[in-house]
Design an enzyme around this catalytic site. Structure first.
Site, short mmCIF file in Angstrom:
data_model
loop_
_atom_site.label_atom_id
_atom_site.label_comp_id
_atom_site.label_asym_id
_atom_site.label_seq_id
_atom_site.Cartn_x
_atom_site.Cartn_y
_atom_site.Cartn_z
CB SER A 1 -2.66 -9.21 -4.95
OG SER A 1 -2.04 -9.66 -3.98
CB VAL B 1 0.36 -0.84 -8.71
CG1 VAL B 1 -0.76 -0.15 -9.51
CG2 VAL B 1 1.65 -0.66 -9.82
CB CYS B 2 -2.59 -3.45 -4.92
SG CYS B 2 -2.75 -4.43 -6.67
CB SER B 3 0.77 -1.26 -1.54
OG SER B 3 1.19 -0.73 -0.40
CB THR C 1 -4.84 0.41 -0.69
OG1 THR C 1 -5.22 -0.57 -1.51
CG2 THR C 1 -5.62 0.30 0.73
#
Length: 165
Positions: A54, A59-61, A64
């Site tokens: 998500s 962590v995903c941010s 990316t």
């Protein structure tokens, strides 16, 4: 078969996992304009496919942003981030982060990417954190299924694999 946990809980990965040397399976997903996109739309480019659960998590941010920043030194590359987030959330995130040119694709509708690459976490209907590097002919040159979904991928190894193409 990759064993993946999310917050310590074992996950069942649905779909066919891929490995280095495989021809990358095609997929369809939606871009932030709700247009259907496939692997063929990136034909002739090197590809770093960054898969996240998500976009709105730390962590995903970071994943990316990191891949989009580090891959800029590589010629003829498409950095593609795929998640099950709705295209609207992905569009808002890229605008908020100043990454309007980042390619984010949503697999929420058909789970086409997730099932073709073996990254659908059945229990959560989210995609498992993973990274795939493909050459210009869509041959898979690097694969990482991150064992714990809340951990970071190995950024250095993925970028090294991309630069080696």
């Amino acid at each position: 078969m990759a064993n993946v946990t999310f917050k310590g809980n074992p996950m069942t990965l649905r779909g066919e996992q891929v490995k280095v040397g495989d021809q990358a399976p095609d997929f369809t997903a939606l871009n932030t304009d709700l247009e259907q996109v496939s692997l063929n739309d990136f034909k002739g480019k090197k590809k770093l496919i960054s898969v996240i659960p998500s976009i709105d998590t730390g962590v995903c941010s970071t994943q990316t942003k990191t891949f989009n920043e580090q891959a800029t030194s590589v010629d003829n590359v498409a950095v593609i981030t795929i998640s099950n987030d709705l295209p609207f959330a992905q569009k808002r995130w890229t605008a908020d982060e100043g990454l309007e040119n980042a390619v984010t694709l949503s697999d929420h509708r058909d789970l086409s990417f997730g099932e073709n690459y073996g990254v659908v976490m059945e229990e959560l209907r989210l995609l498992a954190r993973s990274v795939f590097v493909l050459d210009e002919n869509d041959k898979i040159r690097y694969v990482e299924y991150v064992p714990e979904g809340t951990d970071h991928p190995d950024y250095d190894k993925a970028i090294e694999a991309l630069k080696a193409l």
